[in-house]
Design a protein around this motif. Structure first.
Motif, PDB file in Angstrom:
ATOM      1  N   ARG A  17       0.887  -1.162   0.000  1.00  0.00           N
ATOM      2  CA  ARG A  17       0.000   0.000   0.000  1.00  0.00           C
ATOM      3  C   ARG A  17       0.914   1.197   0.000  1.00  0.00           C
ATOM      4  O   ARG A  17       1.783   1.327   0.877  1.00  0.00           O
ATOM      5  N   ASP A  18       0.723   2.082  -0.960  1.00  0.00           N
ATOM      6  CA  ASP A  18       1.661   3.174  -1.190  1.00  0.00           C
ATOM      7  C   ASP A  18       3.021   2.516  -1.442  1.00  0.00           C
ATOM      8  O   ASP A  18       3.121   1.623  -2.251  1.00  0.00           O
ATOM      9  N   GLU A  19       4.036   2.895  -0.757  1.00  0.00           N
ATOM     10  CA  GLU A  19       5.349   2.261  -0.949  1.00  0.00           C
ATOM     11  C   GLU A  19       5.700   1.311   0.190  1.00  0.00           C
ATOM     12  O   GLU A  19       6.824   0.837   0.286  1.00  0.00           O
ATOM     13  N   CYS A  20       4.735   1.041   1.062  1.00  0.00           N
ATOM     14  CA  CYS A  20       4.989   0.197   2.229  1.00  0.00           C
ATOM     15  C   CYS A  20       4.499  -1.230   2.000  1.00  0.00           C
ATOM     16  O   CYS A  20       3.395  -1.430   1.500  1.00  0.00           O
ATOM     17  N   MET A  21       5.309  -2.209   2.364  1.00  0.00           N
ATOM     18  CA  MET A  21       4.886  -3.589   2.244  1.00  0.00           C
ATOM     19  C   MET A  21       3.879  -3.906   3.335  1.00  0.00           C
ATOM     20  O   MET A  21       4.114  -3.630   4.505  1.00  0.00           O
ATOM     21  N   MET A  22       2.750  -4.475   2.937  1.00  0.00           N
ATOM     22  CA  MET A  22       1.731  -4.890   3.892  1.00  0.00           C
ATOM     23  C   MET A  22       1.920  -6.359   4.257  1.00  0.00           C
ATOM     24  O   MET A  22       1.701  -6.750   5.384  1.00  0.00           O
ATOM     25  N   MET A  23       2.316  -7.153   3.251  1.00  0.00           N
ATOM     26  CA  MET A  23       2.411  -8.590   3.480  1.00  0.00           C
ATOM     27  C   MET A  23       3.265  -9.247   2.402  1.00  0.00           C
ATOM     28  O   MET A  23       3.022  -9.043   1.219  1.00  0.00           O
ATOM     29  N   PRO A  24       4.263 -10.040   2.779  1.00  0.00           N
ATOM     30  CA  PRO A  24       4.996 -10.833   1.797  1.00  0.00           C
ATOM     31  C   PRO A  24       4.203 -12.092   1.467  1.00  0.00           C
ATOM     32  O   PRO A  24       3.362 -12.545   2.257  1.00  0.00           O
ATOM     33  N   ALA A  25       4.450 -12.664   0.299  1.00  0.00           N
ATOM     34  CA  ALA A  25       3.776 -13.899  -0.106  1.00  0.00           C
ATOM     35  C   ALA A  25       4.737 -14.736  -0.946  1.00  0.00           C
ATOM     36  O   ALA A  25       5.567 -14.202  -1.680  1.00  0.00           O
ATOM     37  N   ALA A  26       4.601 -16.034  -0.838  1.00  0.00           N
ATOM     38  CA  ALA A  26       5.483 -16.943  -1.568  1.00  0.00           C
ATOM     39  C   ALA A  26       5.140 -17.015  -3.051  1.00  0.00           C
ATOM     40  O   ALA A  26       6.004 -17.281  -3.878  1.00  0.00           O
ATOM     41  N   CYS A  27       3.858 -16.778  -3.392  1.00  0.00           N
ATOM     42  CA  CYS A  27       3.454 -16.845  -4.796  1.00  0.00           C
ATOM     43  C   CYS A  27       2.451 -15.734  -5.102  1.00  0.00           C
ATOM     44  O   CYS A  27       1.865 -15.125  -4.203  1.00  0.00           O
ATOM     45  N   ARG A  28       2.265 -15.466  -6.373  1.00  0.00           N
ATOM     46  CA  ARG A  28       1.360 -14.394  -6.821  1.00  0.00           C
ATOM     47  C   ARG A  28      -0.074 -14.659  -6.363  1.00  0.00           C
ATOM     48  O   ARG A  28      -0.760 -13.747  -5.921  1.00  0.00           O
ATOM     49  N   ASP A  29      -0.532 -15.901  -6.471  1.00  0.00           N
ATOM     50  CA  ASP A  29      -1.902 -16.226  -6.070  1.00  0.00           C
ATOM     51  C   ASP A  29      -2.152 -15.927  -4.593  1.00  0.00           C
ATOM     52  O   ASP A  29      -3.220 -15.434  -4.225  1.00  0.00           O
ATOM     53  N   ALA A  30      -1.184 -16.216  -3.742  1.00  0.00           N
ATOM     54  CA  ALA A  30      -1.326 -15.934  -2.315  1.00  0.00           C
ATOM     55  C   ALA A  30      -1.400 -14.428  -2.067  1.00  0.00           C
ATOM     56  O   ALA A  30      -2.186 -13.963  -1.231  1.00  0.00           O
ATOM     57  N   ALA A  31      -0.604 -13.652  -2.793  1.00  0.00           N
ATOM     58  CA  ALA A  31      -0.635 -12.197  -2.652  1.00  0.00           C
ATOM     59  C   ALA A  31      -1.983 -11.645  -3.105  1.00  0.00           C
ATOM     60  O   ALA A  31      -2.560 -10.777  -2.450  1.00  0.00           O
ATOM     61  N   ILE A  32      -2.496 -12.160  -4.199  1.00  0.00           N
ATOM     62  CA  ILE A  32      -3.801 -11.708  -4.706  1.00  0.00           C
ATOM     63  C   ILE A  32      -4.905 -12.050  -3.713  1.00  0.00           C
ATOM     64  O   ILE A  32      -5.755 -11.205  -3.411  1.00  0.00           O
ATOM     65  N   SER A  33      -4.891 -13.256  -3.181  1.00  0.00           N
ATOM     66  CA  SER A  33      -5.914 -13.658  -2.207  1.00  0.00           C
ATOM     67  C   SER A  33      -5.898 -12.751  -0.977  1.00  0.00           C
ATOM     68  O   SER A  33      -6.949 -12.325  -0.492  1.00  0.00           O
ATOM     69  N   ALA A  34      -4.714 -12.446  -0.474  1.00  0.00           N
ATOM     70  CA  ALA A  34      -4.600 -11.583   0.704  1.00  0.00           C
ATOM     71  C   ALA A  34      -5.110 -10.177   0.396  1.00  0.00           C
ATOM     72  O   ALA A  34      -5.854  -9.585   1.188  1.00  0.00           O
TER      73      ALA A  34
END
Length: 68
Positions: A17-34
Motif C-alpha cells: 500500500r503506497d510504498e509500504c509492504m503490507m504482506m509478503p507472499a510466496a506466490c502471486r496467487d497468495a498475494a492476490i488472495s490476501a
C-alpha cells in the motif's frame, strides 16, 4: 481510495500500500488472495479500495470495489 499493489519482489511476491509492504507472499496467487481479503474488509466498512497488478512491462491494471 486505497490502492493495494501486487508486486514481484526478489524473494517472491508482496502486497504493498503506497510504498509500504503490507504482506509478503510466496506466490502471486497468495498475494492476490490476501489483497482481495483486504479490499473486501474495507468494502464492508464503506471504503473504496482497488488492486493494482503490475506486469513485467511495467503496465498496471486495476480491479476493485465501487464503495465510498
Amino acid at each position: 481510495m486505497i490502492v493495494f499493489a501486487i508486486v514481484k519482489e526478489p524473494y517472491g511476491w508482496a502486497v504493498r500500500r503506497d510504498e509500504c509492504m503490507m504482506m509478503p507472499a510466496a506466490c502471486r496467487d497468495a498475494a492476490i488472495s490476501a489483497a482481495e481479503r483486504m479490499v473486501r474488509a474495507l468494502s464492508n466498512q464503506g471504503e473504496r479500495a482497488v488492486l493494482q497488478f503490475e506486469s513485467a512491462e511495467g503496465h498496471a491494471a486495476l480491479a476493485g470495489n465501487n464503495a465510498g
